[in-house]
Design a protein around this motif. Structure first.
Motif, PDB file in Angstrom:
ATOM      1  N   ALA A 121      11.463 -14.343  30.821  1.00  0.00           N
ATOM      2  CA  ALA A 121      10.615 -15.539  30.756  1.00  0.00           C
ATOM      3  C   ALA A 121       9.219 -15.208  30.240  1.00  0.00           C
ATOM      4  O   ALA A 121       8.636 -15.971  29.458  1.00  0.00           O
ATOM      5  N   SER A 122       8.684 -14.067  30.652  1.00  0.00           N
ATOM      6  CA  SER A 122       7.315 -13.708  30.251  1.00  0.00           C
ATOM      7  C   SER A 122       7.226 -13.323  28.775  1.00  0.00           C
ATOM      8  O   SER A 122       6.132 -13.334  28.185  1.00  0.00           O
ATOM      9  N   LEU A 123       8.356 -12.982  28.155  1.00  0.00           N
ATOM     10  CA  LEU A 123       8.358 -12.567  26.757  1.00  0.00           C
ATOM     11  C   LEU A 123       8.624 -13.741  25.813  1.00  0.00           C
ATOM     12  O   LEU A 123       8.427 -13.621  24.600  1.00  0.00           O
ATOM     13  N   ARG A 124       9.096 -14.847  26.368  1.00  0.00           N
ATOM     14  CA  ARG A 124       9.408 -16.001  25.532  1.00  0.00           C
ATOM     15  C   ARG A 124       8.138 -16.732  25.123  1.00  0.00           C
ATOM     16  O   ARG A 124       7.100 -16.610  25.753  1.00  0.00           O
ATOM     17  N   ARG A 125       8.218 -17.494  24.078  1.00  0.00           N
ATOM     18  CA  ARG A 125       7.112 -18.245  23.471  1.00  0.00           C
ATOM     19  C   ARG A 125       6.140 -17.304  22.754  1.00  0.00           C
ATOM     20  O   ARG A 125       5.826 -16.225  23.239  1.00  0.00           O
ATOM     21  N   SER A 126       5.668 -17.746  21.621  1.00  0.00           N
ATOM     22  CA  SER A 126       4.711 -16.952  20.843  1.00  0.00           C
ATOM     23  C   SER A 126       3.357 -16.912  21.532  1.00  0.00           C
ATOM     24  O   SER A 126       2.974 -17.845  22.224  1.00  0.00           O
ATOM     25  N   LYS A 127       2.660 -15.804  21.372  1.00  0.00           N
ATOM     26  CA  LYS A 127       1.276 -15.667  21.840  1.00  0.00           C
ATOM     27  C   LYS A 127       0.427 -15.323  20.620  1.00  0.00           C
ATOM     28  O   LYS A 127       0.542 -14.228  20.085  1.00  0.00           O
ATOM     29  N   TYR A 128      -0.408 -16.248  20.218  1.00  0.00           N
ATOM     30  CA  TYR A 128      -1.104 -16.101  18.947  1.00  0.00           C
ATOM     31  C   TYR A 128      -2.405 -15.320  19.092  1.00  0.00           C
ATOM     32  O   TYR A 128      -3.501 -15.820  18.828  1.00  0.00           O
ATOM     33  N   VAL A 129      -2.266 -14.068  19.489  1.00  0.00           N
ATOM     34  CA  VAL A 129      -3.402 -13.171  19.692  1.00  0.00           C
ATOM     35  C   VAL A 129      -2.940 -11.752  19.350  1.00  0.00           C
ATOM     36  O   VAL A 129      -1.762 -11.421  19.523  1.00  0.00           O
ATOM     37  N   GLN A 130      -3.846 -10.897  18.870  1.00  0.00           N
ATOM     38  CA  GLN A 130      -3.507  -9.492  18.600  1.00  0.00           C
ATOM     39  C   GLN A 130      -3.065  -8.823  19.899  1.00  0.00           C
ATOM     40  O   GLN A 130      -3.801  -8.793  20.871  1.00  0.00           O
ATOM     41  N   SER A 131      -1.854  -8.312  19.925  1.00  0.00           N
ATOM     42  CA  SER A 131      -1.334  -7.713  21.155  1.00  0.00           C
ATOM     43  C   SER A 131      -1.628  -6.216  21.219  1.00  0.00           C
ATOM     44  O   SER A 131      -1.783  -5.548  20.197  1.00  0.00           O
ATOM     45  N   ASN A 132      -1.700  -5.716  22.422  1.00  0.00           N
ATOM     46  CA  ASN A 132      -1.969  -4.299  22.674  1.00  0.00           C
ATOM     47  C   ASN A 132      -0.642  -3.556  22.797  1.00  0.00           C
ATOM     48  O   ASN A 132       0.161  -3.857  23.677  1.00  0.00           O
TER      49      ASN A 132
END
Length: 246
Positions: A121-132
């Motif tokens: 669940a925590s990995l679903r949906r896009s996160k539009y930010v530079q990831s670490n």
């Protein structure tokens, strides 16, 4: 500091066995590699791993397919058509692991690993930010060496960097899944945005419970016009459809 054409994927940091490279934020908050020349041995491994230095144009003809999950719940609770959770669920059933973008406790975007369905669940949906991706490349390599199948979902620069980082003999169990990327804002701009919204609702970032990019409601817009949604622990909500706020 290296910034020209650099995407900030961070693969050079993980491949440097001498600890000569670290990710440092620039004045806009984007993280780029910085080389400590006193520790650098000029081995060239970082250059071999870099997806920008080794960018290749594929002239072969390609076939493209469109797909979406037939499960409506997966569609509504995904940024697009729900293909990621379908593939990820299958990999987990086979005993593999899945990597994707998630939020940490402060709502910074990081890549994390799921080894059971409850973690997806925590990995679903896009996160539009530079990831670490600090230490992620090393972790994926270790998992592949141990015989695990790994599904890694990320931006094109991240998946290309991982492909360069992993030795050819371990790639048989590596599945790369790219998202369509138009560029990302910096982590600092993201945190400033969250603070602005929280302040306007007389809340704090620490009290945020849920953040959802490309929110699809079941009644109003659904697929046609996804919005941005935040809920705080107090129950306050913010939902923006770009041209119609609620």
């Amino acid at each position: 500091m290296i910034s020209e054409n650099c995407t900030g994927c961070g693969a050079c940091v993980d491949c440097c066995s001498h600890g000569a490279i670290k990710m440092v934020a620039d004045n806009e908050g984007f993280r780029y590699p910085k080389i400590d020349k006193s520790l650098c041995t000029s081995c060239g491994l970082c250059k071999k791993t870099c997806p920008e230095i080794n960018a290749k144009t594929n002239e072969r003809s390609k076939k493209y397919f469109a797909a979406k999950s037939v499960n409506e719940e997966m569609q509504i609770n995904s940024a697009s058509g729900g293909v990621f959770p379908v593939l990820a669920t299958e990999i987990l059933k086979q005993g593999g692991v899945v990597w994707g973008a998630s939020f940490d406790s402060d709502f910074n975007v990081v890549h994390s690993c799921a080894n059971k369905s409850d973690d997806l669940a925590s990995l679903r949906r896009s996160k539009y930010v530079q990831s670490n991706l600090e230490t992620v490349y090393k972790s994926v390599k270790a998992q592949l060496k141990n015989g695990l199948t790994v599904l890694f979902c990320g931006t094109p620069c991240q998946t290309t960097a991982l492909s360069h980082f992993i030795p050819e003999k371990y790639k048989g169990n590596l599945i790369l899944m790219e998202i369509i990327c138009h560029g990302v804002p910096s982590p600092s701009i993201w945190q400033d945005f969250l603070k602005m919204l929280s302040d306007s609702h007389q809340e704090s970032i620490a009290n945020i419970r849920t953040i959802c990019f490309k929110y699809k409601d079941n009644e109003k817009y659904k697929w046609t016009h996804p919005g941005f949604y935040i809920q705080w622990k107090s129950g306050k909500e913010y939902l923006d459809y770009s041209n119609a706020s609620w």
